[in-house]
Design an enzyme around this catalytic site. Structure first.
Site, PDB file in Angstrom:
ATOM      1  N   SER A 123      -5.165  -2.465   5.906  1.00 43.79           N
ATOM      2  CA  SER A 123      -4.520  -1.488   6.791  1.00 43.79           C
ATOM      3  C   SER A 123      -5.297  -1.253   8.084  1.00 43.79           C
ATOM      4  CB  SER A 123      -4.418  -0.158   6.032  1.00 43.79           C
ATOM      5  OG  SER A 123      -4.120   0.898   6.906  1.00 43.79           O
ATOM      6  N   GLU A 125      -5.748   1.488   9.209  1.00 38.32           N
ATOM      7  CA  GLU A 125      -6.563   2.696   8.980  1.00 38.32           C
ATOM      8  C   GLU A 125      -8.041   2.343   8.806  1.00 38.32           C
ATOM      9  OE1 GLU A 125      -5.951   6.343   8.567  1.00 38.32           O
ATOM     10  OE2 GLU A 125      -4.536   5.523   9.993  1.00 38.32           O
ATOM     11  N   TYR A 147      -8.693   7.202   2.065  1.00 41.22           N
ATOM     12  CA  TYR A 147      -7.760   6.064   1.990  1.00 41.22           C
ATOM     13  C   TYR A 147      -8.305   4.877   2.793  1.00 41.22           C
ATOM     14  CZ  TYR A 147      -3.754   3.114   3.142  1.00 41.22           C
ATOM     15  OH  TYR A 147      -2.925   2.025   3.334  1.00 41.22           O
TER      16      TYR A 147
HETATM   17  P1  NAP Z   1       4.455   2.895  -0.621  1.00 38.91           P
HETATM   18  O1  NAP Z   1       5.891   2.971  -0.211  1.00 38.91           O
HETATM   19  O2  NAP Z   1       3.666   4.148  -0.778  1.00 38.91           O
HETATM   20  O3  NAP Z   1       4.426   2.097  -2.026  1.00 38.91           O
HETATM   21  C1  NAP Z   1       3.285   2.077  -2.832  1.00 38.91           C
HETATM   22  C2  NAP Z   1       3.622   1.366  -4.142  1.00 38.91           C
HETATM   23  O4  NAP Z   1       2.451   1.339  -4.966  1.00 38.91           O
HETATM   24  C3  NAP Z   1       4.723   2.035  -4.974  1.00 38.91           C
HETATM   25  O5  NAP Z   1       5.525   1.038  -5.536  1.00 38.91           O
HETATM   26  C4  NAP Z   1       3.923   2.746  -6.062  1.00 38.91           C
HETATM   27  O6  NAP Z   1       4.640   2.933  -7.248  1.00 38.91           O
HETATM   28  C5  NAP Z   1       2.818   1.729  -6.284  1.00 38.91           C
HETATM   29  N1  NAP Z   1       1.657   2.277  -6.970  1.00 38.91           N
HETATM   30  C6  NAP Z   1       0.925   3.368  -6.634  1.00 38.91           C
HETATM   31  N2  NAP Z   1      -0.078   3.555  -7.498  1.00 38.91           N
HETATM   32  C7  NAP Z   1       0.027   2.568  -8.436  1.00 38.91           C
HETATM   33  C8  NAP Z   1      -0.716   2.232  -9.584  1.00 38.91           C
HETATM   34  N3  NAP Z   1      -1.764   2.957  -9.994  1.00 38.91           N
HETATM   35  N4  NAP Z   1      -0.354   1.142 -10.303  1.00 38.91           N
HETATM   36  C9  NAP Z   1       0.721   0.416  -9.932  1.00 38.91           C
HETATM   37  N5  NAP Z   1       1.480   0.701  -8.846  1.00 38.91           N
HETATM   38  C10 NAP Z   1       1.131   1.762  -8.110  1.00 38.91           C
HETATM   39  O7  NAP Z   1       3.640   1.950   0.355  1.00 38.91           O
HETATM   40  P2  NAP Z   1       4.163   0.894   1.459  1.00 38.91           P
HETATM   41  O8  NAP Z   1       4.355   1.604   2.737  1.00 38.91           O
HETATM   42  O9  NAP Z   1       5.242   0.076   0.882  1.00 38.91           O
HETATM   43  O10 NAP Z   1       2.840   0.020   1.653  1.00 38.91           O
HETATM   44  C11 NAP Z   1       2.578  -1.103   0.819  1.00 38.91           C
HETATM   45  C12 NAP Z   1       1.085  -1.391   0.832  1.00 38.91           C
HETATM   46  O11 NAP Z   1       0.666  -1.672   2.166  1.00 38.91           O
HETATM   47  C13 NAP Z   1       0.189  -0.244   0.365  1.00 38.91           C
HETATM   48  O12 NAP Z   1      -0.939  -0.811  -0.255  1.00 38.91           O
HETATM   49  C14 NAP Z   1      -0.236   0.443   1.656  1.00 38.91           C
HETATM   50  O13 NAP Z   1      -1.452   1.121   1.468  1.00 38.91           O
HETATM   51  C15 NAP Z   1      -0.348  -0.760   2.563  1.00 38.91           C
HETATM   52  N6  NAP Z   1      -0.122  -0.539   3.987  1.00 38.91           N
HETATM   53  C16 NAP Z   1       1.006   0.098   4.397  1.00 38.91           C
HETATM   54  C17 NAP Z   1       1.255   0.235   5.758  1.00 38.91           C
HETATM   55  C18 NAP Z   1       2.505   0.905   6.277  1.00 38.91           C
HETATM   56  O14 NAP Z   1       2.532   1.250   7.458  1.00 38.91           O
HETATM   57  N7  NAP Z   1       3.539   1.046   5.474  1.00 38.91           N
HETATM   58  C19 NAP Z   1       0.330  -0.298   6.682  1.00 38.91           C
HETATM   59  C20 NAP Z   1      -0.791  -0.951   6.202  1.00 38.91           C
HETATM   60  C21 NAP Z   1      -1.011  -1.081   4.852  1.00 38.91           C
HETATM   61  P3  NAP Z   1       5.521   4.276  -7.523  1.00 38.91           P
HETATM   62  O15 NAP Z   1       6.896   3.959  -6.980  1.00 38.91           O
HETATM   63  O16 NAP Z   1       5.470   4.392  -8.990  1.00 38.91           O
HETATM   64  O17 NAP Z   1       4.872   5.412  -6.796  1.00 38.91           O
HETATM   65  O1  F7E Z   2       0.743   9.652  10.104  1.00 36.29           O
HETATM   66  C1  F7E Z   2       0.367  12.413  12.531  1.00 36.29           C
HETATM   67  C2  F7E Z   2      -0.791  12.162  11.602  1.00 36.29           C
HETATM   68  O2  F7E Z   2       1.222   9.798   7.665  1.00 36.29           O
HETATM   69  C3  F7E Z   2       0.763   9.104  11.391  1.00 36.29           C
HETATM   70  C4  F7E Z   2       0.293   4.767   5.919  1.00 36.29           C
HETATM   71  O3  F7E Z   2       1.349   3.868   5.673  1.00 36.29           O
HETATM   72  O4  F7E Z   2      -0.029   3.864   8.117  1.00 36.29           O
HETATM   73  C5  F7E Z   2       0.225   5.064   7.409  1.00 36.29           C
HETATM   74  O5  F7E Z   2      -0.824   6.003   7.634  1.00 36.29           O
HETATM   75  C6  F7E Z   2       0.189  10.111  12.385  1.00 36.29           C
HETATM   76  C7  F7E Z   2      -1.151  10.724  11.962  1.00 36.29           C
HETATM   77  O6  F7E Z   2       0.763   7.544   8.740  1.00 36.29           O
HETATM   78  C8  F7E Z   2       2.499  14.848  10.908  1.00 36.29           C
HETATM   79  O7  F7E Z   2      -1.839  13.104  11.824  1.00 36.29           O
HETATM   80  C9  F7E Z   2       1.626  14.560  12.865  1.00 36.29           C
HETATM   81  O8  F7E Z   2      -2.027  10.703  13.049  1.00 36.29           O
HETATM   82  O9  F7E Z   2       2.894   8.647   9.174  1.00 36.29           O
HETATM   83  P1  F7E Z   2       1.487   8.950   8.847  1.00 36.29           P
HETATM   84  P2  F7E Z   2      -0.775   7.088   8.798  1.00 36.29           P
HETATM   85  O10 F7E Z   2      -1.692   8.167   8.425  1.00 36.29           O
HETATM   86  O11 F7E Z   2      -0.979   6.409  10.118  1.00 36.29           O
HETATM   87  C10 F7E Z   2      -1.255   3.201   7.772  1.00 36.29           C
HETATM   88  C11 F7E Z   2      -1.331   1.927   8.587  1.00 36.29           C
HETATM   89  C12 F7E Z   2      -1.415   2.996   6.316  1.00 36.29           C
HETATM   90  O12 F7E Z   2      -2.011   2.028   5.878  1.00 36.29           O
HETATM   91  C13 F7E Z   2      -1.011   4.151   5.428  1.00 36.29           C
HETATM   92  O13 F7E Z   2      -0.794   3.690   4.095  1.00 36.29           O
HETATM   93  O14 F7E Z   2       1.106  11.189  12.513  1.00 36.29           O
HETATM   94  N1  F7E Z   2       1.246  13.515  12.104  1.00 36.29           N
HETATM   95  N2  F7E Z   2       2.394  15.398  12.154  1.00 36.29           N
HETATM   96  C14 F7E Z   2       1.782  13.655  10.889  1.00 36.29           C
HETATM   97  N3  F7E Z   2       1.718  12.871   9.792  1.00 36.29           N
HETATM   98  C15 F7E Z   2       2.400  13.266   8.687  1.00 36.29           C
HETATM   99  N4  F7E Z   2       2.385  12.486   7.599  1.00 36.29           N
HETATM  100  N5  F7E Z   2       3.102  14.446   8.662  1.00 36.29           N
HETATM  101  C16 F7E Z   2       3.186  15.277   9.742  1.00 36.29           C
HETATM  102  O15 F7E Z   2       3.836  16.320   9.703  1.00 36.29           O
END
Ligand code: NAP
Ligand code: F7E
Length: 328
Positions: A123, A125, A147
């Site tokens: 990520s 992050e 995270y």
């Molecule tokens: P998400 O919607 O939160 O999905 C997470 C998945 O992980 C869900 O299917 C969840 O199952 C499963 N999971 C959580 N804990 C588990 C455990 N202990 N054992 C088995 N499965 C488990 O995340 P996403 O946005 O699709 O992201 C996919 C991956 O990419 C994650 O690793 C995330 O950290 C990473 N990532 C996401 C982004 C982004 O912007 N979306 C960017 C960079 C990296 P349940 O349905 O049971 O909760």
């Molecule tokens: O926040 C600001 C908050 O929770 C984005 C995950 O998929 O992407 C995701 O992480 C920004 C932050 O995503 C609210 O402070 C303002 O600066 O949508 P987010 P994230 O933290 O960037 C990365 C790449 C991952 O890997 C992670 O799994 O938005 N913000 N107001 C808020 N954020 C939330 N959630 N809620 C608010 O009300």
């Protein structure tokens, strides 16, 4: 027929990746953890075409058992505790799932079949308090949340298994990617759901945190294509996947409200409750390596992404409202 195992198949990315793999002719297997209520909504449309296996990243034995049963050619590790604020309230749990979970899976692969190709969901992050702009594969990490710290471990353990044991392990450093299937607590979806509720008269205000944070937001459907391409290369490598454009939360809010003809200033309330102990202020990625080697580029632009998500929430909530009125 190639067999793929996807952890996190019930999540946003897992559902898009499973659809992509099915379209490419794979036999798709998913690892699912036990829940007390059904959580298969995102994969409802493909349930009859995928095989689900019970297991959990916290339980190494279950991972080895599923690997033994499926004998996959490719494993995509998308499962994680992925919500940054939850990682501040549950740092150890997040480390166990998101960091050690990756190690458990890699170790099970090494012992069962080191020929399996492995993808680790890293990520942006991990860059956190950024050291250079734009961020690329060689940019040093400085995570700002439990995270982010857990993802740094996941990233390096994948690299380490590649370098130590010759595993075909790739780490995709993906910047934020969104869609109508994004979890409701993430800021983009919270905004589009809130806008739709306000437009339909179901709510009056939307409470948000830091509007100044800037992110490089892309479309999840585009990003799973890059994930798949990484595992089709001759050599295992790590890649940054991003659009190269950054926008503030405020800009996302403005565009989403403007799309339905509303002035965001009349509805958005900033609340300290949603600020984080440490913030990632600004992220923008450089995906030049992915463009060059994977021939990948994002297709959906920022404005189109905002519109797509608002329209999907309007359709979902509008449909529900009609259904409620019909039942009344
Ligand atoms: P998400 O919607 O939160 O999905 C997470 C998945 O992980 C869900 O299917 C969840 O199952 C499963 N999971 C959580 N804990 C588990 C455990 N202990 N054992 C088995 N499965 C488990 O995340 P996403 O946005 O699709 O992201 C996919 C991956 O990419 C994650 O690793 C995330 O950290 C990473 N990532 C996401 C982004 C982004 O912007 N979306 C960017 C960079 C990296 P349940 O349905 O049971 O909760
Ligand atoms: O926040 C600001 C908050 O929770 C984005 C995950 O998929 O992407 C995701 O992480 C920004 C932050 O995503 C609210 O402070 C303002 O600066 O949508 P987010 P994230 O933290 O960037 C990365 C790449 C991952 O890997 C992670 O799994 O938005 N913000 N107001 C808020 N954020 C939330 N959630 N809620 C608010 O009300």
């Amino acid at each position: 027929m190639k067999r793929a195992l996807v952890t996190g198949i019930t999540g946003q990315d897992g559902s898009y990746l499973a659809e992509l793999l099915l379209a490419k002719g794979y036999a798709v297997h998913g690892l699912v953890r036990r829940t007390s209520t059904p959580n298969l909504e995102r994969i409802q449309g493909i349930l009859s075409r995928v095989t689900l296996h019970p297991g959990d990243l916290l339980d190494g034995g279950s991972l080895a058992a599923v690997l033994g049963k499926v004998r996959p050619h490719e494993v995509y590790n998308l499962a994680a505790q992925s919500f940054v604020p939850a990682s501040f309230s549950q740092p150890l749990f997040t480390g166990d799932v998101t960091a050690l979970g990756a190690a458990r899976l890699l170790e099970a692969i090494r012992q069962r079949d080191p020929g399996i190709r492995f993808y680790q969901a890293s990520s942006s992050e991990m860059f956190g308090k950024i050291r250079e702009t734009p961020q690329r594969e060689t940019t040093p990490f400085h995570p700002r949340s439990p995270y982010g710290v857990a993802k740094v471990y996941g990233h390096w353990i994948a690299v380490n298994y590649r370098e130590s044991y010759g595993l075909f392990a790739c780490s995709g450093i993906l910047f934020n990617h969104e869609s109508p299937r994004r979890g409701l607590e993430f800021v983009t979806r919270k905004i589009t759901d809130g806008v739709a509720r306000i437009r339909l008269g179901l709510a009056r205000t939307l409470e948000l945190g830091n509007l100044d944070a800037q992110r490089d937001w892309g479309f999840a459907g585009d990003y799973v294509e890059a994930i798949w391409r990484m595992l089709q290369q001759k050599e295992p490598r790590d890649f940054v996947i991003a659009t190269g454009q950054s926008h503030s939360v405020r800009e996302f809010v403005e565009k989403a409200f403007a799309h339905v003809g509303l002035d965001w200033r009349k509805h958005v309330v900033v609340s300290k409750r949603f600020f984080r102990p440490a913030e990632v202020d600004y992220l923008v990625g450089d995906a030049a390596k992915a463009r060059r080697l994977l021939k990948w580029k994002p297709r959906v632009e920022f404005e189109d992404l905002v519109r797509m998500m608002v329209d999907a929430d309007l359709a979902r909530l509008g449909g529900k409202r009609i259904e409620r009125a019909r039942r009344a």
